[in-house]
Write a protein that holds these residues in place. Structure first.
Motif, PDB file in Angstrom:
ATOM      1  N   SER A  56      24.592  40.812 -29.811  1.00  0.00           N
ATOM      2  CA  SER A  56      25.695  39.917 -29.690  1.00  0.00           C
ATOM      3  C   SER A  56      27.071  40.669 -29.071  1.00  0.00           C
ATOM      4  N   ARG A  57      27.192  41.825 -29.099  1.00  0.00           N
ATOM      5  CA  ARG A  57      28.425  42.768 -28.648  1.00  0.00           C
ATOM      6  C   ARG A  57      28.099  43.277 -27.580  1.00  0.00           C
ATOM      7  N   VAL A  58      29.077  43.261 -26.632  1.00  0.00           N
ATOM      8  CA  VAL A  58      28.745  43.816 -25.140  1.00  0.00           C
ATOM      9  C   VAL A  58      28.684  45.393 -25.444  1.00  0.00           C
ATOM     10  N   GLN A  59      29.650  45.899 -26.487  1.00  0.00           N
ATOM     11  CA  GLN A  59      29.944  47.091 -26.514  1.00  0.00           C
ATOM     12  C   GLN A  59      28.916  47.961 -26.911  1.00  0.00           C
ATOM     13  N   LYS A  64      23.408  50.951 -26.228  1.00  0.00           N
ATOM     14  CA  LYS A  64      22.066  50.826 -26.694  1.00  0.00           C
ATOM     15  C   LYS A  64      21.373  51.074 -25.354  1.00  0.00           C
ATOM     16  N   TYR A  65      21.739  50.146 -24.390  1.00  0.00           N
ATOM     17  CA  TYR A  65      20.994  50.144 -23.051  1.00  0.00           C
ATOM     18  C   TYR A  65      21.100  51.586 -22.446  1.00  0.00           C
ATOM     19  N   GLN A  66      22.309  52.251 -22.728  1.00  0.00           N
ATOM     20  CA  GLN A  66      22.392  53.697 -21.945  1.00  0.00           C
ATOM     21  C   GLN A  66      21.609  54.838 -22.741  1.00  0.00           C
ATOM     22  N   ALA A  67      21.157  54.461 -23.836  1.00  0.00           N
ATOM     23  CA  ALA A  67      20.094  55.292 -24.436  1.00  0.00           C
ATOM     24  C   ALA A  67      18.542  54.998 -24.182  1.00  0.00           C
ATOM     25  N   LEU A  68      18.410  53.600 -24.001  1.00  0.00           N
ATOM     26  CA  LEU A  68      17.040  52.968 -24.021  1.00  0.00           C
ATOM     27  C   LEU A  68      16.726  52.611 -22.532  1.00  0.00           C
ATOM     28  N   HIS A  73      13.823  44.535 -22.390  1.00  0.00           N
ATOM     29  CA  HIS A  73      14.789  43.479 -21.730  1.00  0.00           C
ATOM     30  C   HIS A  73      15.733  43.288 -22.710  1.00  0.00           C
ATOM     31  N   TRP A  74      17.089  43.306 -21.941  1.00  0.00           N
ATOM     32  CA  TRP A  74      18.222  42.829 -23.035  1.00  0.00           C
ATOM     33  C   TRP A  74      18.945  41.439 -22.870  1.00  0.00           C
ATOM     34  N   ALA A  85      32.356  39.581 -19.109  1.00  0.00           N
ATOM     35  CA  ALA A  85      31.354  39.431 -18.161  1.00  0.00           C
ATOM     36  C   ALA A  85      30.925  40.473 -17.276  1.00  0.00           C
ATOM     37  N   LYS A  86      31.839  41.227 -16.630  1.00  0.00           N
ATOM     38  CA  LYS A  86      31.593  42.166 -15.702  1.00  0.00           C
ATOM     39  C   LYS A  86      30.417  43.299 -16.430  1.00  0.00           C
ATOM     40  N   ARG A  87      30.730  43.591 -17.464  1.00  0.00           N
ATOM     41  CA  ARG A  87      29.795  44.741 -18.158  1.00  0.00           C
ATOM     42  C   ARG A  87      28.637  44.010 -18.510  1.00  0.00           C
ATOM     43  N   ALA A  88      28.683  42.788 -18.847  1.00  0.00           N
ATOM     44  CA  ALA A  88      27.268  42.197 -19.547  1.00  0.00           C
ATOM     45  C   ALA A  88      26.296  42.341 -18.431  1.00  0.00           C
ATOM     46  N   LEU A  89      26.903  41.777 -17.217  1.00  0.00           N
ATOM     47  CA  LEU A  89      25.947  41.572 -16.176  1.00  0.00           C
ATOM     48  C   LEU A  89      25.377  42.985 -15.607  1.00  0.00           C
ATOM     49  N   GLN A  90      26.029  43.972 -15.929  1.00  0.00           N
ATOM     50  CA  GLN A  90      25.535  45.427 -15.589  1.00  0.00           C
ATOM     51  C   GLN A  90      24.044  45.678 -16.349  1.00  0.00           C
ATOM     52  N   PHE A  91      23.758  44.993 -17.331  1.00  0.00           N
ATOM     53  CA  PHE A  91      22.674  45.439 -18.018  1.00  0.00           C
ATOM     54  C   PHE A  91      21.722  44.335 -18.604  1.00  0.00           C
ATOM     55  N   SER A  92      22.287  43.233 -18.853  1.00  0.00           N
ATOM     56  CA  SER A  92      21.596  42.248 -19.152  1.00  0.00           C
ATOM     57  C   SER A  92      20.601  41.430 -18.421  1.00  0.00           C
TER      58      SER A  92
END
Ligand SMILES: *Cc1c(COP(=O)(O)O)cnc(C)c1O
Length: 228
Positions: A56-59, A64-68, A73-74, A85-92
């Motif tokens: 629920s929190r982008v940060q 976690k995305y950077q580790a895994l 799928h996120w 929004a910009k950050r969320a788009l980079q990994f979700s």
């Protein structure tokens, strides 16, 4: 109990609910809600075969995305501020909580810049509780119509959080309403096919399955009570 055992419990209960509702087990995707959960526990869930995680929190999710990475799928499931929004788009892979046209506008702009298509769910506040985000049911048609014209957003379906209530009928009514909205929107909006319903959590996922859920978001039953 171990996370692997908890996952078995969830899977068995999902199977039973499907049997009761005469639904095919393959129609239901389990999203393990890993907010506040640390990497080693997520890894345990991955080892037990899970591939979809909800944050629920982008940060936190970004860390976690950077580790895994992309081996799972996120799904972002919490209210998203437009400046994230910009950050969320980079990994979700999926954003379940599009709850305003302002957010949709920003997502479209950022997705276009990043040359991406984002899978989204439009969140509906079916319980009417003012602590909950989401479009009011009666404004959903116009909003989805508008968002469906955005080239870089792919609307997969609708999302809701059931009423916070011990009254099963109240909870069920939320899920029923989401299903009815899905049917109505598919009928009314040209070139739109909403196939997914993201609904059901630890306390109510069986009811959600009976009412047509295709994605359930389960946290505590897998990882235990959350420590903030
Ligand atoms: C926290 C959360 C969940 C998971 O709730 P549990 O009760 O732990 O299963 C599901 N959906 C959303 C939107 C959440 O914020």
């Amino acid at each position: 109990m171990s996370i692997a055992k908890n996952i078995k419990v969830v899977q068995n209960r999902v199977a039973l609910a499907c049997e009761k509702a005469r639904r095919d087990l393959n129609e239901i995707q389990l999203i393990a809600v890993s907010k506040t959960v640390e990497l080693d526990q997520i890894q345990e869930a991955i080892d037990a075969g899970l591939t979809n995680f909800g944050e629920s929190r982008v940060q936190d999710a970004w860390r976690k995305y950077q580790a895994l990475g992309n081996k799972v799928h996120w799904h972002m499931i919490g209210h998203l501020q437009t400046n994230k929004a910009k950050r969320a788009l980079q990994f979700s892979d999926y954003l379940h909580s599009v709850d305003s046209t302002r957010l949709a506008d920003e997502l479209q702009i950022q997705a276009e810049k990043q040359k991406k298509t984002l899978n989204i769910f439009v969140q509906v506040n079916t319980s009417g509780e003012d602590t909950k985000f989401g479009f009011a049911p009666q404004e959903t048609l116009d909003s989805v119509q508008k968002i469906s014209e955005y080239g870089n957003l792919n609307i997969k379906g609708l999302m809701t959080i059931g009423a916070y209530s011990a009254d099963e009928q109240k909870v069920r009514q939320c899920f029923k309403q989401l299903r009815e909205l899905q049917l109505r929107l598919n009928e009314r909006i040209a070139n739109l096919e909403l196939t997914e319903l993201s609904m059901g959590m630890t306390n109510d996922f069986e009811i959600a399955i009976e009412e047509g859920a295709t994605m359930i978001r389960v946290g505590r039953l897998i990882f235990g009570e959350r420590k903030y």
